[in-house]
Design an enzyme around this catalytic site. Sequence first.
Site, mmCIF file in Angstrom:
data_model
loop_
_atom_site.group_PDB
_atom_site.id
_atom_site.type_symbol
_atom_site.label_atom_id
_atom_site.label_comp_id
_atom_site.label_asym_id
_atom_site.label_seq_id
_atom_site.Cartn_x
_atom_site.Cartn_y
_atom_site.Cartn_z
ATOM 1 N N GLU A 148 -15.697 -10.837 3.554
ATOM 2 C CA GLU A 148 -14.499 -10.552 2.746
ATOM 3 C C GLU A 148 -13.860 -11.864 2.274
ATOM 4 O O GLU A 148 -13.516 -12.013 1.102
ATOM 5 C CB GLU A 148 -13.498 -9.744 3.580
ATOM 6 C CG GLU A 148 -12.213 -9.425 2.837
ATOM 7 C CD GLU A 148 -11.198 -8.708 3.721
ATOM 8 O OE1 GLU A 148 -10.988 -7.506 3.510
ATOM 9 O OE2 GLU A 148 -10.609 -9.339 4.623
ATOM 10 N N LYS A 201 -15.308 -9.752 8.116
ATOM 11 C CA LYS A 201 -14.199 -10.516 7.534
ATOM 12 C C LYS A 201 -14.696 -11.846 6.972
ATOM 13 O O LYS A 201 -14.082 -12.420 6.094
ATOM 14 C CB LYS A 201 -13.114 -10.744 8.586
ATOM 15 C CG LYS A 201 -12.313 -9.489 8.923
ATOM 16 C CD LYS A 201 -11.240 -9.207 7.889
ATOM 17 C CE LYS A 201 -10.525 -7.883 8.148
ATOM 18 N NZ LYS A 201 -9.757 -7.443 6.978
ATOM 19 N N GLU A 221 0.833 -1.207 0.000
ATOM 20 C CA GLU A 221 0.000 0.000 0.000
ATOM 21 C C GLU A 221 0.872 1.264 0.000
ATOM 22 O O GLU A 221 0.584 2.235 -0.692
ATOM 23 C CB GLU A 221 -0.889 -0.031 1.245
ATOM 24 C CG GLU A 221 -2.117 0.837 1.145
ATOM 25 C CD GLU A 221 -3.076 0.528 2.300
ATOM 26 O OE1 GLU A 221 -4.105 -0.101 2.050
ATOM 27 O OE2 GLU A 221 -2.772 0.914 3.440
ATOM 28 N N CYS A 234 -10.426 -1.613 14.597
ATOM 29 C CA CYS A 234 -10.720 -3.025 14.909
ATOM 30 C C CYS A 234 -10.837 -3.304 16.400
ATOM 31 O O CYS A 234 -11.467 -4.289 16.781
ATOM 32 C CB CYS A 234 -9.650 -3.920 14.312
ATOM 33 S SG CYS A 234 -9.738 -3.906 12.538
ATOM 34 N N CYS A 236 -8.443 -1.964 3.999
ATOM 35 C CA CYS A 236 -8.332 -3.195 4.799
ATOM 36 C C CYS A 236 -9.564 -3.471 5.652
ATOM 37 O O CYS A 236 -9.728 -4.558 6.175
ATOM 38 C CB CYS A 236 -7.072 -3.176 5.656
ATOM 39 S SG CYS A 236 -6.857 -1.676 6.596
ATOM 40 N N GLU A 274 2.190 1.663 -3.384
ATOM 41 C CA GLU A 274 1.098 2.067 -4.284
ATOM 42 C C GLU A 274 0.847 3.573 -4.148
ATOM 43 O O GLU A 274 0.666 4.278 -5.139
ATOM 44 C CB GLU A 274 -0.177 1.281 -3.943
ATOM 45 C CG GLU A 274 -1.326 1.567 -4.890
ATOM 46 C CD GLU A 274 -2.634 0.902 -4.460
ATOM 47 O OE1 GLU A 274 -2.644 0.138 -3.487
ATOM 48 O OE2 GLU A 274 -3.661 1.186 -5.119
ATOM 49 N N GLU A 286 -13.527 -12.984 -5.671
ATOM 50 C CA GLU A 286 -12.191 -12.587 -6.153
ATOM 51 C C GLU A 286 -11.067 -12.916 -5.163
ATOM 52 O O GLU A 286 -9.898 -12.799 -5.499
ATOM 53 C CB GLU A 286 -12.166 -11.099 -6.522
ATOM 54 C CG GLU A 286 -12.471 -10.118 -5.408
ATOM 55 C CD GLU A 286 -13.971 -9.861 -5.216
ATOM 56 O OE1 GLU A 286 -14.783 -10.683 -5.659
ATOM 57 O OE2 GLU A 286 -14.303 -8.835 -4.587
ATOM 58 N N SER A 294 -7.284 1.781 -2.268
ATOM 59 C CA SER A 294 -6.046 1.056 -2.560
ATOM 60 C C SER A 294 -6.423 -0.330 -3.067
ATOM 61 O O SER A 294 -7.369 -0.946 -2.577
ATOM 62 C CB SER A 294 -5.230 0.923 -1.277
ATOM 63 O OG SER A 294 -4.294 -0.121 -1.406
HETATM 64 FE FE1 HC1 Z 1 -8.275 -5.462 11.586
HETATM 65 FE FE2 HC1 Z 1 -6.657 -5.634 9.715
HETATM 66 S S1 HC1 Z 1 -6.407 -4.228 11.467
HETATM 67 S S2 HC1 Z 1 -8.810 -4.959 9.433
HETATM 68 O O1 HC1 Z 1 -9.016 -3.996 11.957
HETATM 69 O O2 HC1 Z 1 -6.037 -4.417 8.420
HETATM 70 O O3 HC1 Z 1 -10.576 -7.308 11.472
HETATM 71 O O4 HC1 Z 1 -7.341 -6.311 14.255
HETATM 72 O O5 HC1 Z 1 -6.976 -8.048 11.169
HETATM 73 O O6 HC1 Z 1 -7.114 -7.762 7.607
HETATM 74 O O7 HC1 Z 1 -3.863 -6.665 10.376
HETATM 75 C C1 HC1 Z 1 -9.715 -6.595 11.641
HETATM 76 C C2 HC1 Z 1 -7.784 -5.987 13.319
HETATM 77 C C3 HC1 Z 1 -7.214 -6.931 10.969
HETATM 78 C C4 HC1 Z 1 -6.860 -6.977 8.417
HETATM 79 C C5 HC1 Z 1 -4.895 -6.295 10.069
#
Ligand code: HC1
Length: 567
Positions: free
Chosen positions: A359, A356, A277, A501, A297, A280, A364, A317
């Site tokens: 996700e 998550k 990132e 998070c 993220c 990028e 993809e 990103s």
């Molecule tokens: Fe998160 Fe991440 S910080 S998004 O908040 O970018 O869920 O903890 O795991 O993927 O590393 C969540 C937390 C986590 C991702 C990272």
Amino acid sequence: KINVKINGVLIEVESGTRIIEAAKRLNIEIPHLCYHPDQRIKALCRICSVEVVGSKKMSAACSTYVWDGMEILTNTKKVYDTQKGILEMILANHKQDCLSCSRNGNCELQNLCRRFGIQRQTLDKTINPVYLDDNPCIERNMDKCVKCGRCDKICRDVQGVSAITWAGRSETFMFTTAYNKSLMDTDCVLCGQCTTVCPVGAIVEKDNTQTVREAIQDSGKHVIVQVAPAVRVALGDIFGLEKGTVVTGKMVTALKQLGFDKVFDTVFAADVTIMEEGNELLDRIRNNGILPMITSCSPGWVNYMEKHYSDQIDHLSTAKSPQQIFGAIAKSYYADKNNMNKKNIVTVSVMPCVTKKFEAARPEMATDGVRDVDIVITTRELAKMIQYAGIDFVALAESEFDSPLGEGTGAGVIFGTTGGVTEAAVRTVYEVVMEDELEKLEFKDARGLQGIKEAEVDLKGRKLKIAVAHGLANAQKIMEQIKAGTSPYTFIEIMACPGGCIGGGGQPLNTTIDGKKMRMDAIYEIDCSKKIRKSHENPEVQKLYQEFLGKPLSEKAHELLHTHYHK
Ligand code: HC1
């Protein structure tokens, strides 16, 4: 300051204090359901009704402010009968499958029934329709809804989404989506904040613990687990430890005892995310790419962009989130290194987030038909697995993450709190551009729980203006600026959940703002305690690039570690 009496005991409190808060100072917990210390007061359930001397009417303790000389009674027969009567009416409309309910043991309604000694159903039960949602994250069981409205308030006030709202009147009054649509067909981004405040089992995360157990029990599978940064400062809450206790070592031991073949750290992948990132961002700055670039993220945030600002999607990103980067690396680099067939590797994530799950299931997020991440469980689900296994978590000794995907820097750890991705990115981008050491690593402007923070970094004369937002109502303000063409920023970090998070939708229930602050402090404490605090200095990450990826943004890195979004 004013003086009030509660059950005959005199107490001095600030004016503007509510009865429920004043009682708490005397260690009296007035029964409540709709009240939540961080939310707007609606006084919907009335179970907090108490007597005020001199008044014929009962007063709702959550919404009534104390006055000087007020005398409150919380333990009279009238109070007991009123509160118990309300409780019985709520119960009459609540499906009672407590033994098989996912909130069995941590249900606020169940606790109230125990407290009031309710031993049988005294009123007729009305069965409301049940709505099951076809998404991988959140389940709604509306026949358990107690109509407290906490889900509506968090969705509206904190997230600015209002996917769940109220409908109907009188007996048909309920909290649901518009036209009772499934969540996926509304503006819902599956952030799961509603699951953290629901007092009962009406809105809960989809439980994947059994799938994890089955994978572990399958001797033909190599099951590895990654743990997100924010889990290690929250899991201890569920086992009675003080909020913000760092339990990394105990958590790793527990995961090993649960039978995972290897226990790895998402923080390692967060360091890789920064490499991708950060580069990028530099690439976009140098080559007139689309700016501001926004972090991607947080999956609730990505869903929000796709649903609400798809015309601005190119600001995101393309780097995958650390969760997905971990999965992609595990099924390629790690599999190759260990001579394993990637089809026999099962990647499990422990995340502070319910989104998550969505996700990981995106079409993809797979390479050659093999999913990057197979199963996602939340902090709460991990606690359930530990409890099921009979592990005494508090008594556990500490152990270390396994190698090679277990080494993470302080920069990767702070991803777990709002402002952390920015601070981590600055630590790397600054040194790459300036070819010089960044002396002060703490980037204070990005820290704290303000909804939108601003910061600036000077990179060889070019000022990089940065914004950090958390909670989708704040994100919306940032996006409106971009849409209007008035955004002054080059880089923006957005996290869907309030606090980032640490306040995710899969974290322990009912975390207050104070609880989030304690987790945030704990995250920075871990960062300070790390020998290596910059992502590009992570030796395992350096090795990954030398042995496998080449360099950031290489063809291989693009193929495995970057993604696209839906317009
Ligand atoms: Fe998160 Fe991440 S910080 S998004 O908040 O970018 O869920 O903890 O795991 O993927 O590393 C969540 C937390 C986590 C991702 C990272």
